[in-house]
Design a protein around this motif. Structure first.
Motif, PDB file in Angstrom:
ATOM      1  N   ARG A 135      -2.113   9.048   1.379  1.00 25.48           N
ATOM      2  CA  ARG A 135      -2.670   8.216   0.296  1.00 25.48           C
ATOM      3  C   ARG A 135      -2.020   6.838   0.239  1.00 25.48           C
ATOM      4  O   ARG A 135      -2.202   6.091  -0.723  1.00 25.48           O
ATOM      5  CB  ARG A 135      -2.489   8.939  -1.035  1.00 25.48           C
ATOM      6  CG  ARG A 135      -3.011  10.352  -1.022  1.00 25.48           C
ATOM      7  CD  ARG A 135      -4.545  10.401  -1.008  1.00 25.48           C
ATOM      8  NE  ARG A 135      -5.008  10.485  -2.368  1.00 25.48           N
ATOM      9  CZ  ARG A 135      -5.735   9.572  -2.993  1.00 25.48           C
ATOM     10  NH1 ARG A 135      -6.066   8.457  -2.380  1.00 25.48           N
ATOM     11  NH2 ARG A 135      -6.126   9.758  -4.232  1.00 25.48           N
ATOM     12  N   VAL A 146      -6.555   2.367  -5.879  1.00 27.45           N
ATOM     13  CA  VAL A 146      -5.847   3.578  -5.464  1.00 27.45           C
ATOM     14  C   VAL A 146      -5.743   4.476  -6.691  1.00 27.45           C
ATOM     15  O   VAL A 146      -5.214   4.063  -7.724  1.00 27.45           O
ATOM     16  CB  VAL A 146      -4.434   3.264  -4.933  1.00 27.45           C
ATOM     17  CG1 VAL A 146      -3.759   4.544  -4.450  1.00 27.45           C
ATOM     18  CG2 VAL A 146      -4.491   2.244  -3.801  1.00 27.45           C
ATOM     19  N   ILE A 148      -4.537   8.394  -7.644  1.00 25.82           N
ATOM     20  CA  ILE A 148      -3.889   9.587  -7.097  1.00 25.82           C
ATOM     21  C   ILE A 148      -3.586  10.567  -8.228  1.00 25.82           C
ATOM     22  O   ILE A 148      -2.895  10.228  -9.197  1.00 25.82           O
ATOM     23  CB  ILE A 148      -2.598   9.228  -6.345  1.00 25.82           C
ATOM     24  CG1 ILE A 148      -2.907   8.206  -5.242  1.00 25.82           C
ATOM     25  CG2 ILE A 148      -1.972  10.485  -5.747  1.00 25.82           C
ATOM     26  CD1 ILE A 148      -1.695   7.799  -4.442  1.00 25.82           C
ATOM     27  N   GLU A 152      -1.464  16.233  -6.647  1.00 25.00           N
ATOM     28  CA  GLU A 152      -1.357  16.063  -5.201  1.00 25.00           C
ATOM     29  C   GLU A 152       0.105  16.190  -4.763  1.00 25.00           C
ATOM     30  O   GLU A 152       1.015  16.249  -5.593  1.00 25.00           O
ATOM     31  CB  GLU A 152      -1.958  14.721  -4.781  1.00 25.00           C
ATOM     32  CG  GLU A 152      -3.465  14.631  -5.082  1.00 25.00           C
ATOM     33  CD  GLU A 152      -4.105  13.380  -4.524  1.00 25.00           C
ATOM     34  OE1 GLU A 152      -3.804  13.033  -3.359  1.00 25.00           O
ATOM     35  OE2 GLU A 152      -4.909  12.745  -5.236  1.00 25.00           O
TER      36      GLU A 152
END
Length: 209
Positions: A135, A146, A148, A152
């Motif tokens: 990522r 971005v 996230i 994760e």
């Protein structure tokens, strides 16, 4: 105030966008460790602009400076779902972005958060967390987002993943003090980047959801 004036005022309020990111003065360009700022030849905070907090990349060589961490204070991230950053990079044609410590690697941006009380030592290996390897965002001109999720497999300073170290990750989420993003390379997430030509970074939106 007459009714038309009230309507006009209401419409003006609706047309005024809400702040999309912490203001320039709320960010810190660092990190500052034992009095030393590792973002060499950078201002302590970004400049305010109409689009959002902004700063020029140092360059054209590592000797001219490099930018490492850009962070802001935050509440604990426990219970949050994701971190989202939208940014724009403007650069002169032919400009390259170079990791100052690993110039043979690709220059990247990583989302990041840090637990309160971190002393920047290896004795606290899971107090700083970076985006999963898959990522990382390659630095290039244009507007980019971005996003996230905090489910994760974030990576600790020592390279261990959140899924393999759930307790350390949970403790960092429960005691988060700073959040933001770092510049570096896949092997050294926050070790700094410079630009070989004129280039500027602007934070368009930053949020914890």
């Amino acid at each position: 105030m007459r009714r038309p004036a009230l309507i006009a005022a209401a419409l003006a309020a609706l047309a005024t966008p809400a702040p999309a990111a912490p203001p320039a003065g709320a960010w810190e360009i660092g990190p500052i460790i034992r009095g030393r700022n590792y973002s060499v030849n950078m201002p302590l905070v970004p400049e305010p602009s109409r689009a959002g907090p902004s700063f020029a990349f140092p360059g054209p060589a590592a000797a001219n400076g490099h930018v490492h961490y850009v962070t802001t204070a935050t509440r604990p991230l426990e219970g949050a779902r994701r971190i989202v950053l939208t940014y724009r990079i403007d650069a002169a044609p032919g400009t390259r972005f170079v990791p100052q410590e690993s110039p043979g690697e690709t220059a990247t941006l990583s989302l990041y958060f840090q637990r309160a009380g971190d002393g920047w030592t290896k004795r606290q290996p899971d107090w700083r967390w970076y985006a999963p390897a898959s990522r990382l965002a390659v630095l290039r001109p244009g507007t980019h987002t971005v996003s996230i999720a905090l489910t994760e497999d974030w990576v600790a300073m020592t390279g261990s993943g959140a899924h393999a170290n759930p307790d350390g990750f949970a403790e960092a989420l429960a005691e988060t003090a700073r959040v933001g993003f770092t510049f570096g390379s896949p092997s050294a997430r926050g070790h700094g980047v410079y630009a070989t030509g004129p280039a500027r970074f602007t934070i368009l939106d930053f949020r914890v959801e």
